[in-house]
Design a protein around this motif. Structure first.
Motif, short mmCIF file in Angstrom:
data_model
loop_
_atom_site.label_atom_id
_atom_site.label_comp_id
_atom_site.label_asym_id
_atom_site.label_seq_id
_atom_site.Cartn_x
_atom_site.Cartn_y
_atom_site.Cartn_z
N THR A 24 -38.84 -22.01 26.38
CA THR A 24 -40.23 -22.11 25.94
C THR A 24 -41.09 -21.06 26.63
N PHE A 25 -41.06 -21.04 27.96
CA PHE A 25 -41.95 -20.12 28.66
C PHE A 25 -41.48 -18.67 28.54
N VAL A 26 -40.17 -18.44 28.65
CA VAL A 26 -39.68 -17.06 28.52
C VAL A 26 -39.98 -16.49 27.12
N PRO A 27 -39.69 -17.25 26.02
CA PRO A 27 -40.05 -16.70 24.71
C PRO A 27 -41.54 -16.42 24.57
N VAL A 28 -42.39 -17.29 25.12
CA VAL A 28 -43.83 -17.05 25.01
C VAL A 28 -44.20 -15.76 25.73
N LEU A 29 -43.64 -15.57 26.94
CA LEU A 29 -43.91 -14.33 27.68
C LEU A 29 -43.35 -13.12 26.93
N ALA B 83 -30.73 -33.87 23.60
CA ALA B 83 -32.00 -34.33 24.16
C ALA B 83 -31.75 -35.45 25.17
N LEU B 84 -30.85 -36.38 24.83
CA LEU B 84 -30.56 -37.47 25.77
C LEU B 84 -29.91 -36.92 27.03
N LEU B 85 -28.94 -36.04 26.85
CA LEU B 85 -28.21 -35.49 27.98
C LEU B 85 -29.16 -34.82 28.97
N LEU B 86 -30.16 -34.08 28.43
CA LEU B 86 -31.07 -33.36 29.33
C LEU B 86 -32.18 -34.26 29.85
N VAL B 141 -29.77 -26.04 17.02
CA VAL B 141 -29.90 -27.15 17.98
C VAL B 141 -30.70 -26.69 19.20
N LEU B 142 -30.38 -25.51 19.72
CA LEU B 142 -31.10 -24.97 20.87
C LEU B 142 -32.60 -24.86 20.56
N ALA B 143 -32.91 -24.42 19.34
CA ALA B 143 -34.32 -24.27 18.97
C ALA B 143 -34.99 -25.62 18.80
N HIS B 144 -34.32 -26.56 18.16
CA HIS B 144 -34.92 -27.87 17.93
C HIS B 144 -35.21 -28.60 19.23
N LEU B 145 -34.36 -28.38 20.23
CA LEU B 145 -34.59 -29.03 21.52
C LEU B 145 -35.95 -28.62 22.10
N ILE B 146 -36.42 -27.42 21.75
CA ILE B 146 -37.70 -26.96 22.28
C ILE B 146 -38.82 -27.93 21.92
N ARG B 147 -38.82 -28.41 20.67
CA ARG B 147 -39.90 -29.32 20.29
C ARG B 147 -39.56 -30.78 20.56
N VAL B 148 -38.27 -31.09 20.67
CA VAL B 148 -37.86 -32.49 20.83
C VAL B 148 -37.98 -32.95 22.28
N LEU B 149 -37.58 -32.08 23.23
CA LEU B 149 -37.53 -32.50 24.64
C LEU B 149 -38.84 -33.07 25.19
N PRO B 150 -40.00 -32.43 24.93
CA PRO B 150 -41.22 -33.01 25.47
C PRO B 150 -41.43 -34.46 25.01
N VAL B 151 -41.12 -34.73 23.73
CA VAL B 151 -41.34 -36.07 23.20
C VAL B 151 -40.37 -37.07 23.83
N PHE B 202 -33.63 -37.43 16.60
CA PHE B 202 -32.89 -37.20 15.36
C PHE B 202 -33.85 -36.88 14.22
N LEU B 203 -34.89 -37.70 14.07
CA LEU B 203 -35.82 -37.51 12.96
C LEU B 203 -36.58 -36.19 13.09
N MET B 204 -37.01 -35.86 14.33
CA MET B 204 -37.78 -34.62 14.52
C MET B 204 -36.95 -33.40 14.17
N SER B 205 -35.64 -33.50 14.37
CA SER B 205 -34.78 -32.38 14.02
C SER B 205 -34.45 -32.39 12.52
N TRP B 206 -34.24 -33.56 11.97
CA TRP B 206 -33.89 -33.73 10.56
C TRP B 206 -34.92 -33.09 9.64
N ASP B 207 -36.22 -33.27 9.95
CA ASP B 207 -37.23 -32.73 9.02
C ASP B 207 -37.93 -31.49 9.57
#
Lengths: 284, 271
Positions: A24-29, B83-86, B141-151, B202-207
């Protein structure tokens, strides 16, 4: 807690923090860096990309559209969300059913609501059909051809999807206000408007600020709805960045546009948080 | 004396609200099950005039459904697992840190929400071209984790916070090791929260649409198919794919309503 336990705790958090930093932070930078890297001159830092987009007619309209959509959308969503939350503080039959119904749009994927809204706002679409029936129009309105009409379509579509979220936040606020306060105001002979102004709104303020910040950030970042409903004719900053990259293959100007969007969001959040907390502190 | 009038007005407001909320959903069903001669008119009617499963049959037999469906499904499952693992260990650890550290962590998560997704997706897609991750399942999957992890972090942090430390300590006093205390005391109590976090991710990634648009060129996911048909003007395929994407989300969100409320709000209050 001994040192080993503490080390275990740090080790458990480390992968997550590392992920957030790297992805997240590296791509933004990187994005900010790309925006300042001259595509043709190869110079760094350079204002080349910023100069290009600022002189670009499309960018200026994207900036204006973003501000209008966010401002108007937020205002309408707050008013409608407050109204809905107010309805749901009443006791009535079927309340649970109505609450579930009102929350339904939150469960619709954004791209699906965008596709559906496109049928609603089509020239041969269902809003026009409704307006014919209500005898408000005689000739089909082209909602997608740019200007305020198109922005209106985006705002209405966004409202449909997210007003329930605003409603949930404000409802939590309304439910936190003790009933005795209203009782006391009634005994003292306060009018409905007076109660709203002097009791409800001041006590609701932290929740209004929260709704404003949470929703405001998302409104600036709207992507699917403007992409589907406004397209290239009326871009917002996020779709402008997308078109610059995908259609004109120019990652540098796209990154510059995204950086400007981020700067605007940051500025607004800081501004809202600063002004509201100062007022709260001053009031106390 | 005002009462009957007010309640009529109230009922009317609720009715209007119901129509407004349901109309787009109804419209999706109407188009997906409508006869072309009935939908493709200059003035389409507002009511249901026809019913056909022709469009579903076309989509199923076209051969274009299975690959995107499989891709969306596998990306969503892997995203939920990742997401669970992390976030399960991390959220547990943070819930055991002092308050100011927790606050700093939540601030970090809140800041990630302010970044425009198009701003993140662009450098990620540039990097993925180099790493050969475009169009792949792991890349998305790597990209979806960006938005899923905070939630998921928000949900899980709230879950672990409600489990008293004393319970764990009591187990350890009784002679259970740290890991045994975690397995037999903390995890069972947190199971519900973990399940909710898994389903939401799962849902946040699905849509998910934006990252998919940047990272899939020739192997689309289901949301990209919706966009693709929408741009080509194939309204029947658009509506049918829309229903396929939306149905699981609507059903599950409906079932998880009460978590939707506390999850979102708790996250928002603390942020």
């Amino acid at each position: 807690m001994n040192i080993r336990d503490r080390a275990c705790l740090y080790l458990s958090v480390a992968p997550l923090i590392a992920y957030i930093l790297v992805f997240t932070f590296v791509p933004v930078l990187c994005g900010v860096w790309l925006g300042f890297a001259g595509k043709f001159s190869g110079a760094f830092p350079s204002w080349e990309n910023y100069r290009y987009i600022v002189s670009h007619f499309q960018f200026r309209s994207a900036l204006l559209n973003t501000l209008i959509i966010t401002g108007v959308g937020l205002f309408l969503e707050l008013v409608a969300g407050f109204f809905l939350a107010f309805l749901l503080t009443k006791k009535f039959k079927l309340k649970g059913f109505v609450r579930a119904l009102v929350l339904l749009p939150l469960g619709i994927p954004t791209i699906v609501s965008a596709a559906t809204m496109r049928s609603v706002f089509d020239t041969q679409g269902y809003l026009n059909e409704f307006l014919y029936r209500a005898q408000l129009i005689r000739v089909a309105v082209d909602w997608g051809d740019g200007g305020m009409k198109t922005l209106f379509a985006v705002v209405v579509s966004d409202m449909w999807k997210v007003t329930p979220l605003v409603m949930l936040i404000l409802l939590a606020g309304l439910e936190s206000i003790p009933g005795e306060l209203y009782e006391a105001a009634r005994v003292d002979g306060a009018s409905a408007l007076g109660t709203l102004r002097h009791i409800t709104i001041p006590l609701l303020k932290p929740f209004i600020v929260m709704a404003l910040v949470v929703r405001g950030i998302d409104a600036f970042r709207l992507f699917e709805l403007p992409l589907a409903l406004a397209g290239r004719g009326s871009p917002v900053l996020s779709t402008y960045a997308y078109f610059e990259y995908m259609d004109y293959n120019n990652p540098n100007t796209a990154a510059a546009a995204a950086s400007i969007l981020f700067a605007i969001i940051l500025l607004c959040v800081v501004l809202v948080v600063k002004t509201t907390t100062r007022k709260v502190l001053g009031g106390k | 004396m005002k009462r009957p009038l007010t309640s009529v007005a109230f009922a009317f407001t609720l009715l209007a609200l119901a129509v407004y909320t349901l109309f787009p959903v109804y419209l999706m069903v109407k188009i997906a099950t409508g006869d072309p001669s009935d939908i493709m008119r200059e003035r389409p009617g507002l009511l249901l005039h026809s019913f056909t499963l022709e469009h579903f049959r076309n989509v199923l037999s076209s051969g274009y459904l299975v690959a995107p469906f499989e891709k969306s499904l596998s990306v969503a499952v892997l995203t939920a697992l990742g997401a669970l693992l992390l976030s399960v260990p991390a959220a547990y650890a943070i819930s055991r840190f002092p308050k100011n550290v927790q606050y700093g962590f939540l601030l970090l998560i809140f800041v990630t929400r302010m970044f425009p997704e198009v701003g993140i997706a662009l450098p990620v897609s540039v990097a993925f071209i180099r790493w050969n991750l475009l169009d792949t399942v792991p890349g998305l999957v790597l990209a979806h984790l960006i938005r899923v992890l905070p939630v998921t972090c928000w949900i899980l942090l709230n879950t672990f916070e409600t489990i008293p430390k004393d319970l764990e300590e009591a187990a350890r006093v009784d002679g259970a090791g740290k890991l045994a205390a975690l397995r037999h005391i903390v995890l069972p109590l947190a199971l519900q929260g973990i399940a909710v976090a898994a389903i939401f991710s799962f849902l946040m990634s699905w849509d998910e649409f934006t990252y998919a648009l940047y990272l899939c060129l020739s192997e689309p996911t289901l949301p990209l198919k919706v966009y693709y048909y929408m741009n080509r003007g194939n309204i029947f395929e658009t509506a049918t794919y829309s229903l396929i994407v939306a149905l699981p989300v609507v059903v599950v969100t409906y079932a998880l309503q009460k978590y939707l409320r506390s999850g979102y709000l708790a996250g928002a209050v603390k942020g």
